[in-house]
Design an enzyme around this catalytic site. Structure first.
Site, short mmCIF file in Angstrom:
data_model
loop_
_atom_site.label_atom_id
_atom_site.label_comp_id
_atom_site.label_asym_id
_atom_site.label_seq_id
_atom_site.Cartn_x
_atom_site.Cartn_y
_atom_site.Cartn_z
N SER A 19 -20.62 39.24 -16.76
CA SER A 19 -21.51 38.13 -16.40
C SER A 19 -20.64 36.89 -16.24
O SER A 19 -19.53 36.84 -16.78
CB SER A 19 -22.52 37.91 -17.54
OG SER A 19 -23.18 36.68 -17.39
N TYR A 55 -25.35 37.10 -26.35
CA TYR A 55 -25.01 37.57 -24.99
C TYR A 55 -23.63 37.04 -24.58
O TYR A 55 -22.79 37.79 -24.07
CB TYR A 55 -26.09 37.07 -24.04
CG TYR A 55 -26.01 37.62 -22.63
CD1 TYR A 55 -26.58 38.84 -22.30
CD2 TYR A 55 -25.40 36.88 -21.61
CE1 TYR A 55 -26.54 39.32 -21.00
CE2 TYR A 55 -25.36 37.36 -20.31
CZ TYR A 55 -25.93 38.58 -20.01
OH TYR A 55 -25.88 39.05 -18.71
#
Ligand code: NAD
Length: 260
Positions: A142, A155
């Site tokens: 990401s 995350y």
């Protein structure tokens, strides 16, 4: 072309992973679809891939929180195909909350699914790749593997971990014909993003519309969501022979987000 290669795409029942599975199967790779889904829908998905692309298709619903489930999935896939030539670690989850209110079970699940599962699939896929002298591992990380946002501590920690794991494994297997890379997408409109919009609105005390405009697209200079197809295209390229010299890279597909 990826004929005679077998791909495992974790989290391919939805979103980015499903797009990647379509991209690889379209190039002739056999695919192991993986992720959660209702059994009848999974049967239909398998049939759709087999009919549309003429490739062998397997499905596994292993819960990536549990190492034993991952081991069983990998053993089944290796028994059927002999080797997972293309390993795409894509399964992922998100939870948005201030760190001092972050539910401990969410932290554990995010680290297990987004990071530790990548370690398990990688360690279990590598021996067969090494013995064949070929392998491609693509970790769908990401932009949050490179930069942080508030309220996404688990995350961001997991995705930064994926970037580090990618580089470390790339160095270990560099002489074995195996490349290991991470793709770092910006925001892609999938169920994962749609689910976090209301929580982000709550954490920041703003409206849902403001989250899309002022939080998500605000960080992407293009002011556009990245598409599933764009992430899939780069992933497929990384699986090709032309990408043999790309390894240990963390490649953004983020509309310029991490250029800031
Ligand atoms: P998605 O929610 O559409 O799909 C997630 C997939 O993971 C599904 O197939 C789901 O069944 C599977 N999954 C979730 N928990 C699982 C578990 N415990 N065990 C097994 N499978 C499980 O999400 P997406 O947006 O397509 O995300 C895919 C990957 O891309 C994730 O790693 C995510 O972090 C990453 N990513 C997404 C975006 C985005 O904006 N959507 C941006 C950057 C990175």
């Amino acid at each position: 072309m990826l004929k005679d290669k077998t791909a495992l795409v974790t989290g391919s029942t939805s979103g980015i992973g499903l797009g990647i599975a379509h991209g690889l199967a379209a190039q002739g790779a056999n695919v192991i679809l993986h992720g959660f889904g209702d059994p009848a829908a999974m049967d239909r998905l398998k049939d759709e891939f087999a009919e549309r692309y003429g490739v062998r298709v397997r499905y596994d619903g292993a819960d990536m929180r549990w190492p034993e489930a991952i081991e069983a999935m990998m053993a089944g896939a290796l028994a059927e195909f002999g080797c997972i030539d293309l390993l795409i670690n894509n399964a992922g989850v998100q939870h948005v909350a201030p760190v001092d209110e972050f539910p401990v079970e969410q932290w554990d699940a995010i680290l297990a699914i987004n990071l530790t599962a990548v370690f398990h699939t990688t360690r279990l896929a590598l021996p067969a790749m090494k013995s064949r002298g070929f392998g491609r591992i693509v970790n769908i990380a990401s932009a949050h593997a490179l930069v942080a946002s508030p309220y996404k501590s688990a995350y961001v920690a997991a995705k930064h971990g994926v970037a580090g794991l990618t580089k470390s494994v790339a160095l270990e297997v560099a002489e074995a014909g195996i490349t290991v890379n991470a793709v770092a997408p910006g925001y892609v409109r999938t169920p994962l993003i749609d689910a976090q919009i209301p929580d982000t609105a709550k954490a920041r005390g703003i409206s849902v519309e403001a989250v899309v405009r002022d939080v998500l697209l605000a960080v992407q200079p293009t002011k556009k969501f990245v598409t599933v197809e764009q992430v899939a295209a780069l992933t497929c390229f990384l699986c090709s022979d032309d990408a043999a010299s790309i390894t240990g890279a963390v490649l953004p597909v983020d509309g310029g987000w991490t250029a800031h």
